[in-house]
Design a protein around this motif. Structure first.
Motif, PDB file in Angstrom:
ATOM      1  N   LEU A  50     -93.395  51.577  47.983  1.00  0.00           N
ATOM      2  CA  LEU A  50     -92.515  50.809  47.420  1.00  0.00           C
ATOM      3  C   LEU A  50     -92.532  49.933  48.580  1.00  0.00           C
ATOM      4  O   LEU A  50     -92.451  49.787  49.887  1.00  0.00           O
ATOM      5  N   ASP A  53     -88.843  44.972  48.314  1.00  0.00           N
ATOM      6  CA  ASP A  53     -87.679  43.565  47.399  1.00  0.00           C
ATOM      7  C   ASP A  53     -87.987  44.524  45.919  1.00  0.00           C
ATOM      8  O   ASP A  53     -87.596  44.241  45.083  1.00  0.00           O
ATOM      9  N   GLY A  54     -88.696  45.643  46.119  1.00  0.00           N
ATOM     10  CA  GLY A  54     -88.539  47.231  44.797  1.00  0.00           C
ATOM     11  C   GLY A  54     -89.508  47.167  45.042  1.00  0.00           C
ATOM     12  O   GLY A  54     -89.553  47.660  42.974  1.00  0.00           O
TER      13      GLY A  54
END
Length: 140
Positions: A50, A53-54
């Motif tokens: 992950l 920034d997602g």
């Protein structure tokens, strides 16, 4: 972080799901978060992580085996919901709500179609009324 998961589609992982963590290493080694007993997988073949920034990133850790993303060999790539990941004889589909590929977000894809249900209902009711009138079931 049970928001993202890999759903096994073929091979020894078919039908199995694995929730992804902050970092998920995939391979045949016992230290991997997703361990698969497949002779075509190296000890630590790939990693899904992950990003800040997602987004999710797929990285090849060992060059001895291919990492295929949607049928193409990759060494480092961002992945989206619905993407297919193949390592050795195993294939997974990424389930990641909110990480939709750009092709899903096109104007054509999100354009609402016409709702045909009211028209179908009106046609069915009209046909039923005409049939009832023709057979004399209606008093007029």
């Amino acid at each position: 972080m049970n928001k993202y998961r890999l759903k096994g589609a073929s091979g020894k992982v078919a039908g199995l799901s694995h929730d992804l963590g902050q970092r998920t290493r995939i391979g045949s080694d016992a230290a991997c978060e997703l361990r698969v007993d497949d002779p075509k997988l190296s000890a630590m073949q790939a990693e899904i992580s992950l990003q800040a920034d997602g987004s999710l990133r797929l990285v090849q850790l060992d060059n001895s085996g291919d990492v295929l993303l949607n049928g193409k060999a990759v060494s480092d790539a961002l992945i989206n919901s619905g993407d297919e990941i193949r390592l050795g004889t195993c294939r997974w589909v990424l389930q990641a709500p909110g990480l939709r590929p750009e092709k899903v977000l096109t104007q054509q894809a999100v354009k609402r179609g016409m709702n045909w249900m009211p028209w179908l209902m009106a046609a069915a009711l009209s046909s039923a009324a005409a049939l009832a009138w023709q057979r004399g079931w209606l008093p007029f």
